[in-house]
Design a protein around this motif. Structure first.
Motif, short mmCIF file in Angstrom:
data_model
loop_
_atom_site.label_atom_id
_atom_site.label_comp_id
_atom_site.label_asym_id
_atom_site.label_seq_id
_atom_site.Cartn_x
_atom_site.Cartn_y
_atom_site.Cartn_z
N VAL A 399 0.81 -1.22 0.00
CA VAL A 399 0.00 0.00 0.00
C VAL A 399 0.84 1.27 0.00
N ALA A 400 1.96 1.25 0.69
CA ALA A 400 2.77 2.47 0.87
C ALA A 400 3.11 3.11 -0.47
N GLY A 401 2.91 4.41 -0.55
CA GLY A 401 3.21 5.16 -1.76
C GLY A 401 2.11 5.16 -2.79
N LYS A 402 1.08 4.35 -2.59
CA LYS A 402 0.01 4.25 -3.60
C LYS A 402 -1.36 4.04 -2.95
N ALA A 403 -1.53 4.49 -1.73
CA ALA A 403 -2.81 4.32 -1.04
C ALA A 403 -3.89 5.15 -1.72
N THR A 404 -5.11 4.65 -1.66
CA THR A 404 -6.27 5.36 -2.21
C THR A 404 -7.37 5.55 -1.16
N VAL A 405 -7.30 4.77 -0.10
CA VAL A 405 -8.28 4.83 0.99
C VAL A 405 -7.52 5.07 2.29
N PHE A 406 -7.96 6.06 3.07
CA PHE A 406 -7.22 6.48 4.25
C PHE A 406 -8.12 6.40 5.48
N VAL A 407 -7.72 5.58 6.45
CA VAL A 407 -8.49 5.42 7.69
C VAL A 407 -7.74 6.16 8.79
N PHE A 408 -8.38 7.20 9.31
CA PHE A 408 -7.77 8.01 10.37
C PHE A 408 -7.99 7.35 11.73
N PRO A 409 -7.07 7.53 12.67
CA PRO A 409 -7.15 6.81 13.94
C PRO A 409 -8.25 7.30 14.88
N ASP A 410 -8.70 8.55 14.72
CA ASP A 410 -9.76 9.06 15.57
C ASP A 410 -10.45 10.23 14.87
N LEU A 411 -11.52 10.72 15.48
CA LEU A 411 -12.33 11.76 14.84
C LEU A 411 -11.58 13.08 14.71
N SER A 412 -10.77 13.43 15.71
CA SER A 412 -10.01 14.67 15.62
C SER A 412 -9.11 14.67 14.40
N ALA A 413 -8.35 13.61 14.21
CA ALA A 413 -7.44 13.53 13.07
C ALA A 413 -8.22 13.53 11.75
N GLY A 414 -9.29 12.76 11.70
CA GLY A 414 -10.05 12.65 10.46
C GLY A 414 -10.72 13.95 10.07
N ASN A 415 -11.36 14.62 11.04
CA ASN A 415 -12.07 15.84 10.73
C ASN A 415 -11.11 16.96 10.34
N ILE A 416 -10.01 17.07 11.09
CA ILE A 416 -8.99 18.08 10.75
C ILE A 416 -8.37 17.76 9.38
N GLY A 417 -8.09 16.49 9.14
CA GLY A 417 -7.45 16.08 7.89
C GLY A 417 -8.27 16.42 6.67
N TYR A 418 -9.56 16.05 6.69
CA TYR A 418 -10.36 16.30 5.48
C TYR A 418 -10.57 17.79 5.25
N LYS A 419 -10.75 18.55 6.35
CA LYS A 419 -10.97 19.99 6.17
C LYS A 419 -9.69 20.69 5.72
N ALA A 420 -8.55 20.23 6.20
CA ALA A 420 -7.28 20.82 5.76
C ALA A 420 -7.08 20.65 4.26
N VAL A 421 -7.34 19.44 3.77
CA VAL A 421 -7.19 19.18 2.34
C VAL A 421 -8.26 19.93 1.55
N GLN A 422 -9.50 19.90 2.02
CA GLN A 422 -10.60 20.58 1.33
C GLN A 422 -10.32 22.07 1.16
N ARG A 423 -9.79 22.69 2.20
CA ARG A 423 -9.60 24.14 2.18
C ARG A 423 -8.25 24.57 1.63
N SER A 424 -7.26 23.70 1.66
CA SER A 424 -5.90 24.12 1.30
C SER A 424 -5.42 23.57 -0.04
N ALA A 425 -5.96 22.45 -0.49
CA ALA A 425 -5.57 21.88 -1.78
C ALA A 425 -6.48 22.48 -2.86
N HIS A 426 -5.92 23.32 -3.69
CA HIS A 426 -6.71 24.10 -4.65
C HIS A 426 -7.60 23.20 -5.52
N GLY A 427 -8.88 23.55 -5.56
CA GLY A 427 -9.82 22.85 -6.43
C GLY A 427 -10.40 21.57 -5.87
#
Length: 467
Positions: A399-427
């Motif tokens: 999987v390393a280097g080519k993952a397509t599905v990401f399971v976060f260890p808890d809600l804090s990490a998951g919620n912060i992670g998706y919002k960081a990408v949503q708001r910071s990765a253009h488009g």
């Protein structure tokens, strides 16, 4: 058809380049054919549509014509790019056509790996190597995933209940769902209120939108079942009638009775108000331990799945493993490749501590439950996504280097992670959250959802209901 090549070159050289590609395919012992969109939609009219800002409409028409063709007996389709246009318009035509064909071919196919389109191919020398290689895995772009979602929903139209029936965005989304043939919306609310809302937002209610007016008489038929389901919690006929005065509970009972196929709510209700009736009445699917959620993170050139970013606060190892299995199922159901990364601050054994140990245990449990699944962990995000980092930190990982599905260890990490990408990765567009694990599909909206967000959530729910 398992290859589509779009030729982008100077108009004076187009015929020769197209023939070179056809000859290359033939030399490899395969069959090629040529598709010329500007023989169907002439160049002058196409230029006029592009200049008028109607490129998307033009591409929709070209793709519809492309998909009508019989390419079953050919190995490669060579698409002739822009001719009879100036360089600026030609570039836009070719780029828009490449994206549109990518999206529509993916949406029309049952298997994402059947096709290997080469966008804006300029060098015919690449063809021999490409044809000799097996069809590459599709990188599912944002446009491809969204087109696929609408296409899948339209193949078997489902009845989706919207308990916030008079809410303006919901009414607009319901009209678009009918227009795009992705669902039969069932709006709960007073007919006069819904019609007034439609008038206020400038839409006309289609004839096949259903409106159900809540009433004491309608609720009464659900009372005995609701009492039976909740008797252990002290539910009485009187308290059941009170509960059924809420449109979300009423809609949930309609779903329980099989009168609708899925439920979408949350435009004006909290997540708790949407989920509570579903957990109480619909409950989890057989063999599922808990409900979780995913977001489809649609970037310009790829689509990832992130889970769980909305439901489970601090999942135990067994629960985290169950989330991984649910995410794997979701990826496959929506035609996406599934390589599951169990995320952590540690890669394999680089870090120590109870949080890393939890991910180790969860990964082992998921592998034991589904040995054929491509899963690994713990993995840091860079080790999961960057090939060079993955090869360095986890050289033997599938999987390393080519993952397509990401399971976060808890809600804090998951919620912060998706919002960081949503708001910071253009488009980037985040579609979700989509709930996993319920016996029947129920999905929650953000109270800040746009009309298009609701349309795609309706489509997600309709696809889930097809299982």
């Amino acid at each position: 058809m398992n290859r589509v090549y779009l030729v982008a070159t100077a108009a004076s050289n187009m015929e020769a380049k197209v023939q070179e590609l056809v000859d290359a395919v033939t030399k490899a012992g395969l069959i090629a054919t040529v598709y010329k969109p500007l023989e169907v939609f002439n160049a002058a009219d196409s230029v006029a549509e592009i200049k008028a800002g109607k490129s998307a409409v033009l591409m929709e028409k070209i793709c519809a014509d492309f998909l009508k063709q019989d390419f079953d007996d050919v190995d490669a389709v060579v698409v002739e790019g822009a001719t009879g246009m100036n360089d600026v318009i030609a570039h836009k035509f070719n780029d828009d056509l490449a994206s549109a064909l990518d999206a529509k071919i993916f949406a029309d196919g049952e298997d994402a790996e059947l096709f290997c389109p080469k966008r804006l191919l300029r060098c015919e020398k690449c063809v021999a190597g490409d044809l000799a290689a097996p069809a590459a895995e599709r990188r599912v772009s944002q446009a491809m995933f969204r087109a696929s979602l609408l296409s899948k929903a339209s193949k078997c139209v489902k009845r989706i209940v919207l308990p916030e029936g008079s809410e303006p965005r919901t009414v607009q989304a319901a009209c678009l769902a009918v227009e795009r043939n992705i669902a039969v919306p069932v709006l709960i609310g007073k007919k006069a209120d819904i019609e007034a809302t439609a008038k206020s937002v400038g839409v006309k209610l289609p004839a096949n939108i259903e409106i159900i007016e809540p009433s004491a008489e309608l609720a009464e038929k659900y009372v005995p079942t609701l009492v039976e389901l909740r008797k252990a919690k002290g539910m009485t006929p009187e308290s059941a009638r009170v509960a059924l005065s809420d449109n979300v509970m009423l809609a949930t009972m309609m779903l329980k009775f099989g009168e609708v196929d899925g439920l979408v709510s949350g435009a004006i209700h909290s997540t708790a108000d949407t989920l509570r009736p579903a957990l109480q009445i619909i409950r989890t699917a057989p063999g599922v331990k808990s409900v979780s959620s995913v977001f489809f993170m649609c970037m310009k050139d790829k689509t990832y799945i992130y889970g769980d970013c909305a439901i489970n606060l601090n999942p135990l190892a067994e629960e985290l493993a169950d989330i991984a299995l649910q995410c794997d199922d979701t990826a496959k159901a929506f035609g996406l490749p599934s390589r599951v990364a169990m995320l952590s601050y540690s890669t394999i054994n680089s870090g120590k501590g109870p949080d890393a140990d939890l991910v180790v245990a969860a990964t082992a449990a998921a592998k034991a439950a589904r040995p054929e699944m491509l899963i690994d962990g713990p993995l840091q995000y860079d080790a999961a996504t960057v090939p060079s980092v993955g090869a360095l930190k986890a050289p033997n990982s599938p999987v390393a280097g080519k993952a397509t599905v990401f399971v976060f260890p808890d809600l804090s990490a998951g919620n912060i992670g998706y919002k960081a990408v949503q708001r910071s990765a253009h488009g980037t567009i985040a579609i979700g959250p989509m709930l996993q694990g319920l016996a029947k599909p129920v999905n929650d909206l953000s109270r800040g959802a746009l009309v298009e967000d609701i349309v795609y959530t309706i489509a997600l729910t309709a696809v889930q209901a097809q299982k």
